[in-house]
Motif scaffolding. Structure first.
Motif, short mmCIF file in Angstrom:
data_model
loop_
_atom_site.label_atom_id
_atom_site.label_comp_id
_atom_site.label_asym_id
_atom_site.label_seq_id
_atom_site.Cartn_x
_atom_site.Cartn_y
_atom_site.Cartn_z
N ALA A 133 -41.68 12.78 -27.71
CA ALA A 133 -40.63 12.06 -26.99
C ALA A 133 -40.75 12.23 -25.48
O ALA A 133 -40.55 11.28 -24.72
CB ALA A 133 -39.26 12.54 -27.47
N ALA A 137 -41.44 9.38 -22.86
CA ALA A 137 -40.51 9.19 -21.74
C ALA A 137 -41.27 9.19 -20.42
O ALA A 137 -41.00 8.36 -19.53
CB ALA A 137 -39.46 10.30 -21.75
N SER A 140 -43.11 5.91 -19.70
CA SER A 140 -42.24 4.87 -19.16
C SER A 140 -41.75 5.21 -17.76
O SER A 140 -41.61 4.33 -16.90
CB SER A 140 -41.05 4.63 -20.09
OG SER A 140 -41.45 3.93 -21.25
N PRO A 169 -36.79 6.36 -18.37
CA PRO A 169 -35.51 6.65 -19.03
C PRO A 169 -35.07 8.09 -18.75
O PRO A 169 -35.86 8.91 -18.28
CB PRO A 169 -35.86 6.48 -20.51
CG PRO A 169 -37.28 6.97 -20.59
CD PRO A 169 -37.93 6.50 -19.31
N GLU A 171 -34.52 11.76 -19.67
CA GLU A 171 -35.17 12.63 -20.65
C GLU A 171 -34.18 13.35 -21.57
O GLU A 171 -34.48 13.62 -22.73
CB GLU A 171 -36.08 13.64 -19.95
CG GLU A 171 -35.41 14.54 -18.93
CD GLU A 171 -35.44 13.95 -17.52
OE1 GLU A 171 -35.46 14.75 -16.56
OE2 GLU A 171 -35.41 12.71 -17.37
N VAL A 174 -33.28 10.89 -24.25
CA VAL A 174 -34.39 10.75 -25.19
C VAL A 174 -34.40 11.92 -26.17
O VAL A 174 -34.43 11.75 -27.39
CB VAL A 174 -35.74 10.69 -24.44
CG1 VAL A 174 -36.89 10.60 -25.44
CG2 VAL A 174 -35.79 9.50 -23.49
N GLY A 219 -33.09 5.65 -22.84
CA GLY A 219 -33.59 6.91 -23.36
C GLY A 219 -33.19 7.14 -24.81
O GLY A 219 -33.99 7.58 -25.63
N GLU A 221 -32.52 4.85 -27.02
CA GLU A 221 -33.27 3.93 -27.87
C GLU A 221 -34.70 4.42 -28.07
O GLU A 221 -35.23 4.38 -29.19
CB GLU A 221 -33.27 2.53 -27.24
CG GLU A 221 -34.10 1.51 -28.01
CD GLU A 221 -33.68 1.35 -29.47
OE1 GLU A 221 -34.56 1.02 -30.30
OE2 GLU A 221 -32.49 1.56 -29.79
N LEU A 222 -35.33 4.89 -27.01
CA LEU A 222 -36.68 5.43 -27.13
C LEU A 222 -36.69 6.63 -28.06
O LEU A 222 -37.57 6.78 -28.92
CB LEU A 222 -37.21 5.82 -25.75
CG LEU A 222 -38.59 6.49 -25.71
CD1 LEU A 222 -39.66 5.59 -26.32
CD2 LEU A 222 -38.96 6.85 -24.27
N GLY A 223 -35.71 7.51 -27.92
CA GLY A 223 -35.63 8.68 -28.77
C GLY A 223 -35.49 8.32 -30.24
O GLY A 223 -36.10 8.96 -31.10
#
Length: 471
Positions: A133, A137, A140, A169, A171, A174, A219, A221-223
């Protein structure tokens, strides 16, 4: 006229020199800022589950107009900072996200009374996901290079120092989404609390004024995407498979109710299979070598000090707490070495430690339940131990496996402390002889096995891209 021209030239030269000095100063400031950026290359580090750090690269952040609107929202949020809010901001900001989520996960494991096999499986799953993750992060972050809120509007008052990395994003958001998903699956009865903590972690970044609302949303959403990939891998690691074997019988074989024998079949993170480093069989129960080892145990002169040390390694930091002990050392070392705020590097360290710890347990259990080696107190029922013998076969020693793997990986990450860590791991192994629950070959066999597992983690560390830019 000439004098005036000369005066103008002198003034012009002065202005030019001043301008050059200003430009040099600005360049120095820019160089300093660039030098202080946190791990700009971390997005290219080797991942554990993702295909690469760019697998889930986020779309660009909002434009300048939307950013101005977000700054105003942060300015409004800053007006409601009270003592309790500042305390929570400080709690989450004390170190990088993986540090705090490790503490939360370890505490949950202790409350649940998990043994080392089960706890280490959950910790390895969590921390490899968090490592991926942070890599994602950072991919990006430096792809978009969005300034932090105070960079967009220097008049914005932040509650903490602005982190020296791009804003988008966030961190903490995330990591929170990853941890809430992973921990929520392995501790389902606590899922709502993990979700609450994840939301709080992201919200404190807004209240502190160091992240935009869109940073936190992206963040999270990425996580969630990283967590889904990690959990898919976790569901295939065979940890949900029941043990279908039986305890063999015969001369010289261990007897009892085995502890988590199915852990011998779980999927490792670093090894090709649980049996990749399987050691050769131990000495036969009726061999001269085993008789000599039994004589060593009988001849050992126990003292209050050796008994206390044996009990320390068994009860205080033993099988239901050893994962806490070695993760605690990592947290301390990160703080002492000034790395605790470096989110990608902290996440990487926790992943390497916990993957090696877990794999050492899998490899150890593979050997234990291959050879079913009899314990000293079973071989000689008259022999007395300092405390009751643990219910799994003797060879190799689990304490030697877990402690040696942990100390060796940590020693690689923190060379200055390698000797002290190695001394602790040796004492952990020796304590099993002091207690009378292991033969000498159990300890040396466990140490040798663990060194090979740790060596695999170190090979990975040397090739994952992070050591080219180590602090």
């Amino acid at each position: 006229m000439i004098r005036l021209t000369r005066a103008r030239r002198a003034a012009g030269a002065t202005l030019l020199i001043g301008a050059v000095l200003v430009l040099v100063g600005a360049a120095d400031a820019l160089s300093s800022t660039l030098a202080e950026r946190v791990e700009p290359g971390a997005g290219a580090w080797r991942t554990w589950v993702l295909s690469s750090g760019s697998q889930f690269r986020l779309p660009p952040p909002p434009d300048a107009g939307a950013t101005r609107t977000e700054v105003e929202r942060l300015r409004e949020m800053a007006t409601v900072r009270d003592a309790e809010t500042l305390d929570r901001i400080g709690w989450w900001d004390a170190a990088a996200p993986s540090y705090r989520w490790n503490q939360i996960a370890v505490d949950e494991s202790l409350k649940a009374g998990l043994n080392a096999n089960v706890a280490s499986r959950r910790l390895a799953l969590l921390h490899t996901a968090l490592a991926d993750a942070m890599i994602a992060a950072w991919d990006s972050k430096y792809a978009h290079n969005r300034p932090r809120p105070a960079g967009a509007d220097p008049t914005l008052q932040t509650a903490i120092a602005t982190p020296p990395s791009p804003s988008y994003p966030d961190e903490h958001a995330v990591a929170g989404a990853v941890a809430a998903a992973v921990l929520g699956e392995v501790f389902p009865q606590r899922a709502a609390e993990f979700a609450r903590l994840a939301e709080e972690a992201g919200r404190t970044r807004l209240l502190a004024g160091v992240a935009f609302p869109s940073d936190v949303a992206a963040g999270a959403e990425l996580g969630r995407q990283v967590a889904a990939a990690a959990l898919e891998r976790g569901r295939r690691d065979r940890s949900d498979q029941p043990w279908t074997g039986g305890v063999p019988t015969g001369p010289g074989l261990w007897t009892g109710t085995p502890i988590v024998p199915q852990a011998a079949t779980w999927t490792p993170w670093l090894l090709a299979s649980p049996a990749e480093f399987r050691p050769p069989p131990p000495s036969a129960h009726d061999s001269p070598e085993r008789a000599a080892e039994m004589a060593e145990l009988r001849a050992f002169q126990r003292t209050p000090r050796t008994n206390a040390d044996a009990l320390f390694w068994e009860a205080a930091v033993g099988g239901r707490r050893n994962f806490e002990y070695w993760n605690g050392h990592l947290g301390r070392l990160l703080l002492e070495h000034g790395q605790a705020a470096n989110a990608p590097r902290v996440a990487r360290a926790y992943a390497l430690l916990n993957a090696a710890f877990y794999d050492a347990g899998v490899a150890c259990w593979d050997a234990k339940y291959t050879y079913w080696s009899i314990r000293p107190s079973q071989l000689d029922p008259e022999f007395r131990t300092v405390f009751p013998t643990i219910s799994h076969p003797s060879f190799p020693s689990a304490h030697a496996c877990y402690s040696t793997a942990s100390a060796t990986v940590l020693g690689h990450l923190f060379p200055r402390d390698a000797a002290a860590l190695a001394a602790l791991s040796r004492e952990a192994g020796e304590s099993r002889i002091w207690a009378g629950i292991h033969y000498r070959s159990d300890v040396t066999g466990g140490q040798q096995l663990a060194e090979r597992v740790a060596g695999r983690a170190i090979e990975r560390a040397r090739a994952d891209g992070a050591e080219r830019a180590a602090p």
